[in-house]
Write a protein that holds these residues in place. Structure first.
Motif: not given
Ligand SMILES: Cc1cc2nc3c(=O)[nH]c(=O)nc-3n(C[C@H](O)[C@H](O)[C@H](O)COP(=O)(O)O)c2cc1C
Length: 189
Positions: A13-15, A129-130, A132-133, A175
């Motif tokens: 899994r990756r975003s 991709m999760w 929040t901003g 990765r």
């Molecule tokens: C609760 C939560 C909020 C997040 N908010 C943001 C965000 O607003 N912007 C962002 O670039 N990544 C955000 N992320 C991180 C990405 O979702 C992502 O996990 C990160 O870019 C790393 O990539 P990966 O999931 O492939 O390891 C958030 C993750 C979580 C769990």
């Protein structure tokens, strides 16, 4: 699928930050949610809910972001970040008053549901991709989603199709992953 395949899917899994326009339908989501609703839930309080945003709903969200940032949105000028994916799924923690299950546990359930949902979407082949901003607590943003007092908007899962050119990169699996040794400990002496 064997258990090994299942673990491999989780480990891969990756975003996916940039997605194409196709998205799961509500019927697809209901099927995927069968893999999410069994999330561990102390006393079965079901302290979470989801709101989907598609099409122009995302423009309404962009305008709510502008309002939260004190900016006037013109007809053609508004925060376009919500347009980065065809489907946004807002995750809302909705804790219930309960004598023995504190709010933090219920927010942990909501967070667990969001992670399971993101994993289930991934397993079903979607990019997620999760995000929040900086505006999840802002009044115009809460109001748009109907977030009630005591609830917390935990952000949005941005969902869409994984672009073809990106798939090849995913398949190379190059990765670097966090080292599991960093996370596993014994009790201190
Ligand atoms: C609760 C939560 C909020 C997040 N908010 C943001 C965000 O607003 N912007 C962002 O670039 N990544 C955000 N992320 C991180 C990405 O979702 C992502 O996990 C990160 O870019 C790393 O990539 P990966 O999931 O492939 O390891 C958030 C993750 C979580 C769990």
């Amino acid at each position: 699928m064997t258990n090994q395949d299942f673990l491999a899917t989780m480990a891969a899994r990756r975003s996916i930050s940039t997605v194409d326009d196709a998205a799961p339908s509500d019927a697809d989501l209901l099927t995927i949610l069968r893999s999410v609703t069994p999330v561990a839930d102390h006393k079965g309080l079901k302290p979470w809910r989801l709101v989907t945003l598609r099409g122009d709903d995302r423009i309404r969200l962009g305008r709510a972001f502008d309002k939260a940032d004190g900016k006037d949105s013109a007809a053609d000028r508004f925060n376009r970040k919500p347009l980065r994916a065809p489907l946004l799924i807002a995750v809302i923690a909705s804790p219930k008053d309960h004598g023995s299950v504190p709010r933090w546990e219920q927010e942990a359930v909501a967070s667990g549901a969001a992670h399971l949902l993101s994993l289930a979407l991934w397993a079903a082949g979607w990019g997620v991709m999760w995000r929040t901003g900086s505006n999840t607590e802002a009044k115009p943003v809460r109001k748009l989603h109907g977030v009630r007092k005591g609830e917390r908007l935990m952000g949005w899962l941005y969902v869409g199709a994984i672009p073809e050119k990106y798939r090849a990169k995913l398949e190379s699996g190059s990765r670097k992953r966090p080292d599991p040794n960093e996370f596993l400990h014994r009790l201190p002496e």
